[in-house]
Design an enzyme around this catalytic site. Structure first.
Site, PDB file in Angstrom:
ATOM      1  N   ASP A 187      27.472  34.941  51.764  1.00  0.00           N
ATOM      2  CA  ASP A 187      28.875  35.238  51.876  1.00  0.00           C
ATOM      3  C   ASP A 187      28.890  37.035  51.810  1.00  0.00           C
ATOM      4  OD1 ASP A 187      31.625  35.292  52.019  1.00  0.00           O
ATOM      5  OD2 ASP A 187      31.874  35.139  49.964  1.00  0.00           O
ATOM      6  N   GLY A 218      41.554  43.239  41.115  1.00  0.00           N
ATOM      7  CA  GLY A 218      41.810  42.417  42.582  1.00  0.00           C
ATOM      8  C   GLY A 218      41.598  40.934  42.297  1.00  0.00           C
ATOM      9  N   GLN A 219      41.827  40.244  43.221  1.00  0.00           N
ATOM     10  CA  GLN A 219      41.964  38.946  43.126  1.00  0.00           C
ATOM     11  C   GLN A 219      40.904  37.981  44.150  1.00  0.00           C
ATOM     12  OE1 GLN A 219      44.174  36.781  41.103  1.00  0.00           O
ATOM     13  NE2 GLN A 219      43.189  34.874  41.693  1.00  0.00           N
ATOM     14  N   GLY A 220      39.802  37.479  43.450  1.00  0.00           N
ATOM     15  CA  GLY A 220      38.914  36.730  44.255  1.00  0.00           C
ATOM     16  C   GLY A 220      39.223  35.413  44.322  1.00  0.00           C
TER      17      GLY A 220
END
Length: 666
Positions: free
Chosen positions: A474, A356-358
């Site tokens: 968050d 994934g891409q954070g």
């Protein structure tokens, strides 16, 4: 004389390798009744189906891991074609033997259980299992018995010896660490002549109680069929039990075979001395190479003027130093991963391994040289916030230990690269399931409730039980990872803040977080506290119940936000309608109503009215707690088309004017 063998670790591996090299005559016996299979008639799949493709991918993954690990579980694909698989090699065999056994096992499984969606195959030293249903950590019935056709002369006395030995093993194996429930034993006894019984017990990833139950059932099978036989084994999908009158458990014990000539004491002494000499020589060589490499790294660091990464102890723990502004931060006693190790594990950060891409960089799946599967977070070098997040995560997570927090295994900092190595979560993040119409069906009510309670426990630890009070800032679905048993683990501490002493709240001029989860006092005034996290938890709780995102909920034309919709149904006495339709009323109404009630208490507009995470945990776990009525939530403003029937009046919408441009989304 009774001796318990628990060979483990590097020393055992070295000894086995040396014995295989020095004593080539010692080999595991091959029995004629292997392989053994179990092919339940639970369903089948087509040869060119999606299930077959997932099975092929799982096969490749398992055969790769067999070179490094003797026990491995993984899954491939998505529901309804998801395939779960596991292999378990007997603990005494070498990695090369395990790899060969797994390769042979896959051939036999595909040949003997063709196109089956459920199958188990037992080879001489390993077991493979596949299924379309998750079975990890669960006790499964369906034993197979095998026995030596030669009987003992005095079955009554021999049966007592066998029963005593196997019962002892069942207790010892159950006490071993989870995932490696393994114990061996040899017992000398008199039966006309001096004899020795060799026995082994091993369980898969079961709890101690389930391991004991599985082995006790196997012992009952032995009593019923073959306690008078000279050897027997019970093959279960969840455990393995075997006894023989010769040492079958590795090179050392194999000298007990009938056809093996006894060696004199002098010969054994010579061989043992030779092994010890080789071990000492290997240790000396490794020590010399270690100090040479460390010295070269030190010299290179001195020449380039870079931060120094040096050896801190004989255990390979490296201190880490880096400079941020004029502040020198030191992180000691934490595992450091060499960059070459990370590159090899992730295949040079291959796109095929990207998870994934954070907001601060991509995350990759990696397989370390010891077989461990990890997740590697690669912080973007161009990001100004990268160093800050790296500093926060390493400093925070290295101090945190809780079952509902993701575990940091180590880090790497070389040249421009900053990498964090986490434990791998095979089911990725909660949002992958929760907001996908097809995968959400895997989230039963019991699983959702377990996830809610697990997140609450993790947040309580951060707020009250860790050494320092930590505000996460968050909390959202994508920052909750799921392990192979779908247990939640909170991750991504880049935005977290430590509160010192009696400090309870703070202000910031820069807002960080995610739209839809931010408390109103934080979004409007930059004021955050533990109650800000409580608000985010309340939003996430309602999302888990409904399967709907809070952000963008207005597109459903029911209300400007999920919170507004929940408040409307609560006031109208229709809160049960919040239940995700995919649950099909398969949840406890009392539990669901209590969760909705707790969620609405957490998202109240005034932070003072919200409960603490300690109170939330009490409310979720106890049935007899009387909950006060919630007040109006803080609604996020958004587009809303008024409905003439059953809609929400414009007056119910908050005047909170937060927009996505105000935030730094991740």
């Amino acid at each position: 004389m009774i001796t318990l063998f628990r060979p483990r670790g590097v020393s055992r591996t070295i000894l086995l390798l040396l014995f295989h090299c020095l004593l080539p005559g010692f080999r595991d016996p091959v029995l004629a009744d292997i392989p053994e299979t179990l092919c339940p008639d639970n369903g089948s799949h087509a040869t060119n189906s999606a299930y077959q493709d997932n099975l092929n991918e799982l096969t490749s993954s398992m055969q790769t891991n067999a070179s490094f690990s003797k026990f491995f579980e993984d899954s491939s694909g998505n529901y309804p074609n998801k395939v779960y698989g596991r292999y378990m090699c007997l603990d005494y065999v070498s990695h090369s033997t395990c790899r060969t056994c797994i390769a042979k096992g896959w051939e036999d499984l595909l040949k003997l259980c063709p196109n089956k969606t459920e199958a188990v195959v037992w080879e001489e030293s390993c077991q493979l299992r596949i299924s379309g249903q998750e079975f990890f950590g669960r006790l499964t019935e369906g034993n197979k018995n095998q026995f030596n056709p030669e009987n003992i002369s005095d079955p009554g006395k021999f049966g007592l010896v066998v029963n005593e030995t196997l019962s002892f093993l069942a207790r010892e194996a159950a006490l071993d660490s989870p995932g490696t429930h393994y114990a061996t034993k040899e017992k000398n006894f008199e039966l006309g002549t001096n004899m020795t019984l060799y026995a082994l017990a091993q369980c898969a990833d079961l709890t101690a109680d389930d391991c004991r139950k599985c082995l006790q059932e196997a012992i009952r099978n032995v009593r019923d069929c073959c306690y008078f036989s000279k050897g027997a084994r019970v093959l279960s999908p969840s455990c393995y039990l075997r006894y023989e009158l010769y040492g079958f458990m590795g090179p050392v014990e194999m000298s007990g075979k009938a056809d093996q000539k006894k060696k004199s004491g002098k010969q054994w002494l010579i061989e043992v001395l030779a092994i010890l000499s080789l071990c000492l020589a290997a240790i000396s060589l490794c020590s010399w190479l270690f100090f040479v490499i460390v010295k070269r790294k030190k010299d290179l660091a001195d020449r380039q003027g870079r931060p120094l990464l040096t050896s801190d102890s004989a255990h390979g723990i490296l201190p880490f130093r880096f400079t941020r502004g004029n502040t020198l931060t030191e992180i000691q006693d934490h595992p450091y991963f060499d960059m070459r190790c990370i590159l090899a594990a992730t295949d040079n950060f291959s796109e095929t391994l990207k998870l994934g891409q954070g907001g601060f960089g991509p995350v990759y799946k990696g397989i370390l040289s010891d077989g461990r599967v990890v997740a590697v977070k690669r912080l973007e070098s161009w990001s100004e916030k990268g160093s800050e997040e790296f500093r926060n995560e390493v400093l925070l997570i290295m101090k945190l230990q809780h079952k509902n927090l993701v575990r940091l295994l180590g880090f790497c900092a070389e040249r421009e690269e900053k990498l964090l190595v986490y434990e791998y979560m095979p089911n990725r993040s909660l949002d992958v399931f929760l907001f996908d119409a097809q995968r959400r069906i895997e989230l039963s009510w019991s699983r959702r409730l377990n996830i809610i309670i697990g997140i609450a426990r993790g947040m309580l630890y951060l707020h009250e039980d860790s050494r320092q009070r930590i505000i996460f800032r968050d909390l959202k679905a994508s920052n909750v990872l799921l392990d192979r048993f779908m247990n939640p683990k909170i991750s991504d501490f880049g935005l977290a803040r430590i509160f010192a002493g009696t400090e309870n709240e703070a202000n910031t001029a820069t807002l960080v977080g995610t739209y839809g989860y931010m408390a109103p006092e934080y979004a409007m005034e930059g004021l955050y506290s533990i109650k800000s996290d409580v608000y985010s938890f309340g939003v996430l709780l309602l999302e888990i119940i409904t399967g709907e995102r809070n952000a963008g909920f207005w597109q459903s034309r029911r209300a400007p936000s999920l919170l507004a919709y929940a408040w409307q149904l609560w006031n109208e006495g229709r809160a049960m309608e919040l239940m995700d339709p995919l649950l099909h009323n398969k949840c406890c109404p009392e539990e669901l109503m209590k969760c909705v009630h707790v969620g609405l208490l957490c998202v109240q507009e005034d932070a003072f009215d919200r409960p603490t995470m300690s109170a939330v945990n009490v409310m979720l776990k106890r049935d007899a707690v009387i909950l006060r009525q919630p007040l109006k939530p803080a609604f996020s403003a958004g587009r809303f088309t008024h409905q003439s029937k059953g809609g929400v009046d414009d007056d119910d919408c908050s005047v909170n004017g937060l927009t996505v441009s105000t935030v730094a989304p991740r």
